[in-house]
Design a protein around this motif. Structure first.
Motif, PDB file in Angstrom:
ATOM      1  N   PRO A  11      -8.238 -23.428  -5.332  1.00  0.00           N
ATOM      2  CA  PRO A  11      -8.287 -22.053  -4.501  1.00  0.00           C
ATOM      3  C   PRO A  11      -8.531 -22.060  -3.100  1.00  0.00           C
ATOM      4  O   PRO A  11      -9.370 -22.578  -2.789  1.00  0.00           O
ATOM      5  N   VAL A  12      -7.563 -21.534  -2.407  1.00  0.00           N
ATOM      6  CA  VAL A  12      -7.871 -21.139  -0.979  1.00  0.00           C
ATOM      7  C   VAL A  12      -8.425 -19.927  -0.854  1.00  0.00           C
ATOM      8  O   VAL A  12      -7.947 -18.830  -1.188  1.00  0.00           O
ATOM      9  N   THR A  13      -9.627 -19.747   0.043  1.00  0.00           N
ATOM     10  CA  THR A  13     -10.268 -18.485   0.417  1.00  0.00           C
ATOM     11  C   THR A  13      -9.902 -18.375   2.015  1.00  0.00           C
ATOM     12  O   THR A  13     -10.533 -19.054   2.626  1.00  0.00           O
ATOM     13  N   LEU A  14      -9.254 -17.519   2.219  1.00  0.00           N
ATOM     14  CA  LEU A  14      -8.949 -17.083   3.654  1.00  0.00           C
ATOM     15  C   LEU A  14     -10.049 -16.189   4.251  1.00  0.00           C
ATOM     16  O   LEU A  14     -10.530 -15.250   3.611  1.00  0.00           O
ATOM     17  N   PRO A  15     -10.300 -16.336   5.585  1.00  0.00           N
ATOM     18  CA  PRO A  15     -11.241 -15.263   6.084  1.00  0.00           C
ATOM     19  C   PRO A  15     -10.435 -13.925   6.097  1.00  0.00           C
ATOM     20  O   PRO A  15      -9.527 -13.687   5.919  1.00  0.00           O
ATOM     21  N   CYS A  16     -11.498 -13.045   6.027  1.00  0.00           N
ATOM     22  CA  CYS A  16     -11.154 -11.471   5.859  1.00  0.00           C
ATOM     23  C   CYS A  16     -11.627 -10.880   7.131  1.00  0.00           C
ATOM     24  O   CYS A  16     -12.739 -11.208   7.547  1.00  0.00           O
ATOM     25  N   PHE A  33     -15.117  -2.734  13.322  1.00  0.00           N
ATOM     26  CA  PHE A  33     -14.462  -4.093  12.629  1.00  0.00           C
ATOM     27  C   PHE A  33     -14.244  -5.053  13.573  1.00  0.00           C
ATOM     28  O   PHE A  33     -14.174  -4.878  14.727  1.00  0.00           O
ATOM     29  N   PHE A  34     -14.305  -6.262  12.949  1.00  0.00           N
ATOM     30  CA  PHE A  34     -13.669  -7.550  13.652  1.00  0.00           C
ATOM     31  C   PHE A  34     -12.785  -7.918  12.869  1.00  0.00           C
ATOM     32  O   PHE A  34     -12.792  -8.248  11.435  1.00  0.00           O
ATOM     33  N   PRO A  35     -11.614  -8.500  13.462  1.00  0.00           N
ATOM     34  CA  PRO A  35     -10.579  -9.200  12.756  1.00  0.00           C
ATOM     35  C   PRO A  35     -10.884 -10.446  11.895  1.00  0.00           C
ATOM     36  O   PRO A  35     -12.065 -11.079  12.415  1.00  0.00           O
ATOM     37  N   ALA A  36     -10.201 -11.074  11.028  1.00  0.00           N
ATOM     38  CA  ALA A  36     -10.397 -12.182  10.487  1.00  0.00           C
ATOM     39  C   ALA A  36     -10.674 -13.402  11.246  1.00  0.00           C
ATOM     40  O   ALA A  36     -11.430 -14.281  10.865  1.00  0.00           O
ATOM     41  N   THR A  37     -10.027 -13.352  12.384  1.00  0.00           N
ATOM     42  CA  THR A  37     -10.082 -14.582  13.307  1.00  0.00           C
ATOM     43  C   THR A  37     -11.572 -14.521  13.980  1.00  0.00           C
ATOM     44  O   THR A  37     -12.032 -15.769  14.472  1.00  0.00           O
ATOM     45  N   SER A  58     -12.088  -5.240  -0.410  1.00  0.00           N
ATOM     46  CA  SER A  58     -11.396  -4.364  -1.523  1.00  0.00           C
ATOM     47  C   SER A  58     -10.832  -3.298  -0.614  1.00  0.00           C
ATOM     48  O   SER A  58     -10.966  -3.057   0.528  1.00  0.00           O
ATOM     49  N   ASP A  59      -9.746  -2.500  -1.326  1.00  0.00           N
ATOM     50  CA  ASP A  59      -8.975  -1.697  -0.465  1.00  0.00           C
ATOM     51  C   ASP A  59      -9.843  -0.572  -0.266  1.00  0.00           C
ATOM     52  O   ASP A  59      -9.302   0.181   0.884  1.00  0.00           O
ATOM     53  N   GLU A  60     -10.771  -0.155  -0.957  1.00  0.00           N
ATOM     54  CA  GLU A  60     -11.664   1.076  -0.366  1.00  0.00           C
ATOM     55  C   GLU A  60     -12.291   0.700   0.676  1.00  0.00           C
ATOM     56  O   GLU A  60     -12.409   1.472   1.564  1.00  0.00           O
ATOM     57  N   VAL A  61     -12.856  -0.707   0.847  1.00  0.00           N
ATOM     58  CA  VAL A  61     -13.617  -0.837   2.248  1.00  0.00           C
ATOM     59  C   VAL A  61     -12.480  -0.976   3.333  1.00  0.00           C
ATOM     60  O   VAL A  61     -12.829  -0.630   4.624  1.00  0.00           O
ATOM     61  N   ARG A  62     -11.379  -1.643   2.965  1.00  0.00           N
ATOM     62  CA  ARG A  62     -10.157  -1.885   3.973  1.00  0.00           C
ATOM     63  C   ARG A  62      -9.625  -0.463   4.561  1.00  0.00           C
ATOM     64  O   ARG A  62      -9.306  -0.274   5.707  1.00  0.00           O
ATOM     65  N   SER A  63      -9.869   0.617   3.685  1.00  0.00           N
ATOM     66  CA  SER A  63      -9.567   1.946   4.335  1.00  0.00           C
ATOM     67  C   SER A  63     -10.415   2.450   5.391  1.00  0.00           C
ATOM     68  O   SER A  63      -9.864   3.390   6.138  1.00  0.00           O
ATOM     69  N   GLU A  91     -20.476   6.430   4.599  1.00  0.00           N
ATOM     70  CA  GLU A  91     -19.812   6.147   3.588  1.00  0.00           C
ATOM     71  C   GLU A  91     -19.600   4.662   3.547  1.00  0.00           C
ATOM     72  O   GLU A  91     -19.505   3.862   2.533  1.00  0.00           O
ATOM     73  N   ILE A  92     -19.519   3.928   4.716  1.00  0.00           N
ATOM     74  CA  ILE A  92     -19.691   2.570   4.816  1.00  0.00           C
ATOM     75  C   ILE A  92     -20.655   1.939   4.027  1.00  0.00           C
ATOM     76  O   ILE A  92     -20.767   0.831   3.320  1.00  0.00           O
ATOM     77  N   ALA A  93     -21.907   2.314   4.418  1.00  0.00           N
ATOM     78  CA  ALA A  93     -23.364   1.737   3.909  1.00  0.00           C
ATOM     79  C   ALA A  93     -23.108   2.047   2.463  1.00  0.00           C
ATOM     80  O   ALA A  93     -24.125   0.908   1.911  1.00  0.00           O
ATOM     81  N   ALA A  94     -22.655   2.827   1.908  1.00  0.00           N
ATOM     82  CA  ALA A  94     -22.778   3.002   0.138  1.00  0.00           C
ATOM     83  C   ALA A  94     -22.040   1.796  -0.297  1.00  0.00           C
ATOM     84  O   ALA A  94     -22.323   1.190  -1.523  1.00  0.00           O
TER      85      ALA A  94
END
Length: 194
Positions: A11-16, A33-37, A58-63, A91-94
């Motif tokens: 399985p490949v795990t890509l940076p996020c 935020f910082f991009p995956a790169t 997760s989608d919740e954190v991605r929001s 909200e983020i710290a949660a």
């Protein structure tokens, strides 16, 4: 037919992308935020700065990404992580582990770690109460753009045309920059950072 077995075997795990958050010495909340790169250097910057890196898995954190400014990495290994509103920070710290949340709420330095007679001012004492009193060494507020926050900047030079050469007070790795006097704000004279 071989592709199915290859996928199952490795399985490949890509940076996020990641979010860095924490509090400064004055307990003000910061997050960006910082991009995956930039994942690895941003994680190292968070550790160096006493902040926490949260992977956007997760989608919740991605929001949160749409509500956060993008941070900047410096050659020193640190990062520019702007102020955010307390509600967004909470909200983020949660989404952090209990251990990381507790660590972020601890004071960054014990107040009695230096002898009482030693005093190290963290900012210039001169906060002008009007624009015509701005001089070299004054502390003013500046911004990088309409959608960015306002941050403390020290006046390095007052030019003949009335423009100012400034340096971010808390982000010394950033280069000096120029603003017209009408593009800065003065800090209320009763404001202190004690």
């Amino acid at each position: 037919m071989n592709t199915v077995s290859t996928r199952a075997a490795s399985p490949v795990t890509l940076p996020c992308p990641i979010i860095i958050l924490g509090r400064d010495d004055k307990r003000k909340p910061h997050a960006s935020f910082f991009p995956a790169t930039d994942t690895r250097p941003a994680e190292k910057a968070a550790e160096l700065m006493g902040m926490v890196a949260l992977k956007v898995e997760s989608d919740e954190v991605r929001s949160f990404l749409a509500r956060l400014p993008q941070g900047k990495l410096f050659d020193s290994g640190k990062a520019f992580v702007p102020f955010v509103k307390q509600d967004l920070y909470n909200e983020i710290a949660a989404h952090l582990s209990n251990e990381d949340r507790e660590r972020l709420e601890q004071p960054r330095a014990a107040p009695d770690t230096q002898p009482a007679e030693v005093s190290h001012p963290v900012r210039p004492n001169h906060m002008p109460d009007s624009f015509d009193k701005i001089v070299v060494g004054s502390l003013v507020l500046a911004t990088e753009g309409r959608l960015e926050g306002w941050y403390e900047a020290k006046v390095l030079e007052v030019k003949a045309d009335g423009s100012l050469r400034l340096q971010w007070r808390d982000y010394l790795d950033n280069p000096a920059f120029s603003r017209r006097v009408d593009q800065v704000a003065i800090i209320h004279p009763s404001y202190t950072e004690a």
